[in-house]
Design a protein around this motif. Sequence first.
Motif, PDB file in Angstrom:
ATOM      1  N   VAL B 179      14.382  -3.230 -11.078  1.00 56.72           N
ATOM      2  CA  VAL B 179      13.535  -3.694  -9.977  1.00 56.72           C
ATOM      3  C   VAL B 179      12.117  -3.159 -10.181  1.00 56.72           C
ATOM      4  CG1 VAL B 179      13.128  -3.701  -7.497  1.00 56.72           C
ATOM      5  CG2 VAL B 179      15.465  -3.818  -8.380  1.00 56.72           C
ATOM      6  N   ILE B 180      11.184  -4.070 -10.401  1.00 53.05           N
ATOM      7  CA  ILE B 180       9.788  -3.685 -10.625  1.00 53.05           C
ATOM      8  C   ILE B 180       9.004  -3.974  -9.352  1.00 53.05           C
ATOM      9  CG2 ILE B 180       7.738  -4.058 -12.040  1.00 53.05           C
ATOM     10  CD1 ILE B 180       9.774  -5.209 -14.173  1.00 53.05           C
ATOM     11  N   ASP B 181       8.274  -2.975  -8.887  1.00 54.35           N
ATOM     12  CA  ASP B 181       7.556  -3.159  -7.633  1.00 54.35           C
ATOM     13  C   ASP B 181       6.101  -2.718  -7.778  1.00 54.35           C
ATOM     14  OD1 ASP B 181       7.588  -3.839  -4.817  1.00 54.35           O
ATOM     15  OD2 ASP B 181       7.274  -1.703  -4.467  1.00 54.35           O
ATOM     16  N   TYR B 182       5.202  -3.567  -7.284  1.00 61.08           N
ATOM     17  CA  TYR B 182       3.779  -3.218  -7.268  1.00 61.08           C
ATOM     18  C   TYR B 182       3.372  -2.928  -5.829  1.00 61.08           C
ATOM     19  CZ  TYR B 182       3.516  -5.072 -12.005  1.00 61.08           C
ATOM     20  OH  TYR B 182       3.699  -5.294 -13.338  1.00 61.08           O
ATOM     21  N   GLU B 183       2.671  -1.827  -5.626  1.00 60.12           N
ATOM     22  CA  GLU B 183       2.269  -1.489  -4.261  1.00 60.12           C
ATOM     23  C   GLU B 183       0.829  -0.990  -4.234  1.00 60.12           C
ATOM     24  OE1 GLU B 183       3.966   1.136  -0.500  1.00 60.12           O
ATOM     25  OE2 GLU B 183       4.868   1.352  -2.472  1.00 60.12           O
ATOM     26  N   VAL B 184       0.068  -1.482  -3.263  1.00 61.17           N
ATOM     27  CA  VAL B 184      -1.301  -0.991  -3.103  1.00 61.17           C
ATOM     28  C   VAL B 184      -1.229   0.401  -2.482  1.00 61.17           C
ATOM     29  CG1 VAL B 184      -3.529  -1.342  -1.978  1.00 61.17           C
ATOM     30  CG2 VAL B 184      -2.229  -3.309  -2.796  1.00 61.17           C
ATOM     31  N   VAL B 185      -1.713   1.416  -3.183  1.00 58.50           N
ATOM     32  CA  VAL B 185      -1.655   2.779  -2.640  1.00 58.50           C
ATOM     33  C   VAL B 185      -2.975   3.208  -2.018  1.00 58.50           C
ATOM     34  CG1 VAL B 185       0.282   3.570  -4.037  1.00 58.50           C
ATOM     35  CG2 VAL B 185      -2.026   3.764  -4.964  1.00 58.50           C
ATOM     36  N   SER B 186      -4.062   2.558  -2.413  1.00 57.63           N
ATOM     37  CA  SER B 186      -5.315   2.841  -1.706  1.00 57.63           C
ATOM     38  C   SER B 186      -6.327   1.725  -1.879  1.00 57.63           C
ATOM     39  CB  SER B 186      -5.918   4.180  -2.180  1.00 57.63           C
ATOM     40  OG  SER B 186      -6.560   4.000  -3.425  1.00 57.63           O
ATOM     41  N   GLU B 187      -7.210   1.639  -0.897  1.00 59.27           N
ATOM     42  CA  GLU B 187      -8.357   0.738  -0.974  1.00 59.27           C
ATOM     43  C   GLU B 187      -9.569   1.592  -0.665  1.00 59.27           C
ATOM     44  OE1 GLU B 187      -5.996  -2.866   1.322  1.00 59.27           O
ATOM     45  OE2 GLU B 187      -8.176  -2.712   1.533  1.00 59.27           O
ATOM     46  N   THR B 188     -10.508   1.667  -1.609  1.00 57.79           N
ATOM     47  CA  THR B 188     -11.690   2.490  -1.371  1.00 57.79           C
ATOM     48  C   THR B 188     -12.945   1.639  -1.469  1.00 57.79           C
ATOM     49  OG1 THR B 188     -11.754   3.062  -3.703  1.00 57.79           O
ATOM     50  CG2 THR B 188     -10.625   4.604  -2.247  1.00 57.79           C
ATOM     51  N   GLY B 189     -14.036   2.203  -0.971  1.00 59.23           N
ATOM     52  CA  GLY B 189     -15.313   1.490  -1.042  1.00 59.23           C
ATOM     53  C   GLY B 189     -15.494   0.576   0.148  1.00 59.23           C
ATOM     54  N   ILE B 190     -16.745   0.185   0.374  1.00 63.26           N
ATOM     55  CA  ILE B 190     -17.018  -0.750   1.459  1.00 63.26           C
ATOM     56  C   ILE B 190     -16.455  -2.107   1.089  1.00 63.26           C
ATOM     57  CG2 ILE B 190     -19.044   0.413   2.399  1.00 63.26           C
ATOM     58  CD1 ILE B 190     -20.690  -1.662   0.698  1.00 63.26           C
ATOM     59  N   GLU B 191     -16.336  -2.948   2.108  1.00 63.28           N
ATOM     60  CA  GLU B 191     -15.651  -4.223   1.925  1.00 63.28           C
ATOM     61  C   GLU B 191     -16.180  -5.031   0.738  1.00 63.28           C
ATOM     62  OE1 GLU B 191     -14.294  -7.572   4.958  1.00 63.28           O
ATOM     63  OE2 GLU B 191     -16.450  -7.402   4.775  1.00 63.28           O
ATOM     64  N   SER B 192     -17.492  -5.087   0.605  1.00 61.54           N
ATOM     65  CA  SER B 192     -18.072  -5.942  -0.432  1.00 61.54           C
ATOM     66  C   SER B 192     -17.935  -5.324  -1.818  1.00 61.54           C
ATOM     67  CB  SER B 192     -19.541  -6.181  -0.133  1.00 61.54           C
ATOM     68  OG  SER B 192     -20.211  -4.945  -0.077  1.00 61.54           O
ATOM     69  N   ASP B 193     -17.492  -4.081  -1.897  1.00 53.93           N
ATOM     70  CA  ASP B 193     -17.398  -3.405  -3.187  1.00 53.93           C
ATOM     71  C   ASP B 193     -16.099  -2.609  -3.246  1.00 53.93           C
ATOM     72  OD1 ASP B 193     -18.209  -2.677  -5.694  1.00 53.93           O
ATOM     73  OD2 ASP B 193     -19.336  -0.928  -5.006  1.00 53.93           O
ATOM     74  N   ARG B 194     -15.026  -3.246  -2.810  1.00 55.79           N
ATOM     75  CA  ARG B 194     -13.759  -2.547  -2.669  1.00 55.79           C
ATOM     76  C   ARG B 194     -13.065  -2.366  -4.019  1.00 55.79           C
ATOM     77  NH1 ARG B 194     -10.933  -3.717   2.816  1.00 55.79           N
ATOM     78  NH2 ARG B 194     -12.781  -2.521   3.327  1.00 55.79           N
TER      79      ARG B 194
END
Lengths: 231, 231
Positions: B179-194
């Motif tokens: 079972v291969i799983d991809y997960e977003v662990v963080s989002e950094t930066g302002i919206e236009s430069d995330r």
Amino acid sequence: MIKIKALEEHLEKTFGIHFNDSSLLAEAFTQASYVNEHPKENLKYYERIEFLGDAVMQLTVSEYIYQRYPEMPQGKLSRLRIAMVQEDSFSKFALECQFDQFIRLGKGEEKAGARSRSSLLCDIFESFIGALYLDQGKEAVVDFVTKVIFVKLDQGWFEQEVDYKTKLQEFLQQHGDVVIDYEVVSETGIESDRVYTVAVSADDQLIGEGNGTSKKRAEVQAAKNALSKLQ
Amino acid sequence: MIKIKALEEHLEKTFGIHFNDSSLLAEAFTQASYVNEHPKENLKYYERIEFLGDAVMQLTVSEYIYQRYPEMPQGKLSRLRIAMVQEDSFSKFALECQFDQFIRLGKGEEKAGARSRSSLLCDIFESFIGALYLDQGKEAVVDFVTKVIFVKLDQGWFEQEVDYKTKLQEFLQQHGDVVIDYEVVSETGIESDRVYTVAVSADDQLIGEGNGTSKKRAEVQAAKNALSKLQ
């Protein structure tokens, strides 16, 4: 039996569009299931043209909103583009243009209700755009899309459509942080006609599911379904 | 201090490209951090043009491979397009074109090493394409992209690049299901430069991480990093 001739007449009458190469139109409205049932006719099915049409729509929409809203920041442009090109929107446009009546389907797919399936309608809208682009170039696409889609910007059509994922987040987090997670729970269909099912959960509790021809589209549907249950 | 004049000379000398409107070029090579440090100059930063350039590249690449490989099925076209437009590819093209030398950055970003950051190089490549499209239209973009990218198809450049996620899957599942799983662990930066960070796991065990300007791009990077560790 569905005749491409009838589709040509419909396009002429409704949109003033006359195709030079009607084989492109036939390809754009033919599903693989129909090709398989008519092996002697040497037919092509829509996937390749849809691949192109998808990119044509991305640029046509992007260029239009870029020019029309010169002060709109990139984040908002991106959200508006997502709303405009999402499966929900394209499948509605396909119905509005009565494209559903002209799709050539195999018997099994017909029985299974494919003709009113949102993912197929969305694909056919894109493949029509691809065929129009190949037959008549960018300007013809812009003309058509202006009539069918861009007029709806003035009617506030996409304000309601905008970004269900953000809406869901805002709704869930109005009283504090909630961990929202989207997960692909199944992928069905052959590669060229895959449908993704995505489940969305809030703090590990399932709140909605959605299908789509891409993960992104399935996520948007899942968010929309969750919202309609929660609100 | 970086002069747009120097960039214009570089483009003329290296690619024979002469911009009519050099303010488009300035916008395409200016990061928000630089604008913030020069509030009196009334500058624009690249995000909006990059939004457009991204869609221009999608169509330019799609149309080229659609025409060049008339027998290639849609699934393979899609994988090839992903390989060609992924962050890894665009950031390499940006370096090859020496675009990194001409990016206008704020001091903090310069210190943080943004000039060699893959996500920024990718953005700048796209924003340059957007500026070229606005200044000179589609044909000029096709000419440039033919020299910089399409020639690499003959050199087998994208065969190695193709689809790290599929490669990882094939590698992990050679001895049975995983079972291969991809997960977003963080989002950094302002919206236009995330910047998104994605973790990939196999049977709940972390095997790699990757960053990218979109979730998709971060997933591809995570798969690539996992593969290089595993192989």
